[in-house]
Design a protein around this motif. Structure first.
Motif, short mmCIF file in Angstrom:
data_model
loop_
_atom_site.label_atom_id
_atom_site.label_comp_id
_atom_site.label_asym_id
_atom_site.label_seq_id
_atom_site.Cartn_x
_atom_site.Cartn_y
_atom_site.Cartn_z
N SER A 18 16.30 53.00 22.14
CA SER A 18 16.91 53.50 20.91
C SER A 18 18.03 52.59 20.44
O SER A 18 18.10 52.20 19.27
CB SER A 18 17.45 54.91 21.16
N ASP A 19 18.93 52.21 21.37
CA ASP A 19 20.06 51.37 20.99
C ASP A 19 19.62 49.96 20.61
O ASP A 19 20.25 49.31 19.77
CB ASP A 19 21.07 51.32 22.13
N GLN A 54 18.95 61.72 25.89
CA GLN A 54 20.05 62.58 26.32
C GLN A 54 19.52 63.89 26.93
O GLN A 54 20.07 64.39 27.93
CB GLN A 54 20.96 62.90 25.13
N PHE A 69 17.13 55.47 26.13
CA PHE A 69 18.45 55.16 25.56
C PHE A 69 18.52 53.67 25.21
O PHE A 69 18.99 53.29 24.13
CB PHE A 69 19.53 55.51 26.57
N ASP A 129 28.37 59.73 18.02
CA ASP A 129 27.43 60.12 16.97
C ASP A 129 28.16 60.43 15.66
O ASP A 129 27.72 60.02 14.58
CB ASP A 129 26.64 61.36 17.41
N SER A 168 14.19 59.04 19.89
CA SER A 168 14.25 58.48 21.25
C SER A 168 15.62 58.71 21.87
O SER A 168 15.74 58.99 23.08
CB SER A 168 13.90 56.99 21.23
N TYR A 169 16.67 58.65 21.07
CA TYR A 169 18.02 58.87 21.57
C TYR A 169 18.21 60.32 22.02
O TYR A 169 18.73 60.57 23.12
CB TYR A 169 19.04 58.53 20.47
N TYR A 170 17.79 61.26 21.18
CA TYR A 170 17.97 62.67 21.57
C TYR A 170 17.13 63.00 22.80
O TYR A 170 17.61 63.68 23.72
CB TYR A 170 17.60 63.60 20.42
N VAL A 205 14.91 55.83 16.21
CA VAL A 205 16.22 55.73 16.87
C VAL A 205 16.72 57.12 17.25
O VAL A 205 17.14 57.36 18.39
CB VAL A 205 17.24 55.00 15.98
N TRP A 206 16.67 58.06 16.30
CA TRP A 206 17.19 59.39 16.60
C TRP A 206 16.31 60.14 17.61
O TRP A 206 16.82 60.74 18.55
CB TRP A 206 17.34 60.21 15.34
N CYS A 225 29.44 60.64 23.85
CA CYS A 225 28.34 60.26 22.97
C CYS A 225 28.32 61.10 21.70
O CYS A 225 27.99 60.59 20.62
CB CYS A 225 27.01 60.39 23.71
#
Length: 220
Positions: free
Chosen positions: A178-179, A210, A175, A73, A205-207, A202-203, A69
């Motif tokens: 976000s996607d 993870q 994830f 990124d 929720s993505y971070y 997006v960023w 991932c």
């Protein structure tokens, strides 16, 4: 053992802190044009979570998923169609690693013990089906790649339901969220409408996705 039982001057919490700082710095840069600094900060945030996994003797599959991932990124931080396609491939590998991790460490009997997981599984399938039906006609030459990605991320979210507790499940659902917004923004939404807010979501929720997956799998 709680991560915070370690001192801040020890590698584990220090690595997590630097990861969070990098994630915050990228949040401030998210709407800027591509640059080496912007790419480096974005990549570092997730790469440091992979380092945390290694330091904590975490599962190899977790480390592999995080590294894939992080590479994704770096590629998606570029304003280039070829880099975008390679980024999708990197994230596909990351999700495959997560699926393998959840299958090997999860428990299928959780579905019978906690029926709510069955309801969530049905909701995931329905949601991904609706998104795919709306999204795929707009993806053009990337239709095959995006189709594969939708299937794999749906499977990742479904298999996350085999993991004890709710940290991994929450991370997997974030994830997906976000996607989904990222894909809708790229293929369906006008670029000039609310892009900064979408990019921030997006960023963030993505971070967080993870981070939750990493901490839950490591048992912190």
């Amino acid at each position: 053992m709680s991560l915070f039982e370690y001192g801040l001057d020890t590698p584990l919490p220090g690595t997590l802190l630097f990861s969070a700082v990098a994630a915050f710095l990228y949040l401030l840069m998210v709407s800027r044009p591509p640059s080496a600094r912007r790419t480096g900060v974005k990549t570092l945030a997730i790469a440091l979570l992979a380092v945390l996994s290694v330091l904590a003797n975490g599962p190899v599959l977790l480390t592999a998923g995080l590294l894939a991932c992080a590479i994704g990124d770096a590629l998606l931080a570029q304003d280039d169609d070829r880099a975008f396609q390679l980024g999708i491939g990197a994230f596909l590998l990351g999700h495959v690693a997560y699926i393998a991790l959840f299958v090997t460490e999860g428990r299928i009997d959780l579905f019978s013990e906690q029926p709510l997981r069955i309801i969530i599984a049905i909701a995931i399938i329905g949601f991904c089906a609706v998104v795919a039906r709306r999204l795929l006609p707009a993806t053009g030459a990337l239709k095959a790649a995006v189709s594969a990605y939708v299937v794999v991320i749906a499977l990742m979210a479904l298999f996350s339901l085999m993991m004890s507790g709710w940290g991994v499940v929450a991370g997997a659902l974030l994830f997906v969220a976000s996607d989904t917004v990222l894909a809708l923004q790229r293929f369906l939404m006008p670029a000039e409408e609310g892009t900064p807010w979408r990019a921030l979501f997006v960023w963030a929720s993505y971070y967080l996705a993870q981070l939750l997956i990493t901490l839950a799998v490591l048992g912190f």
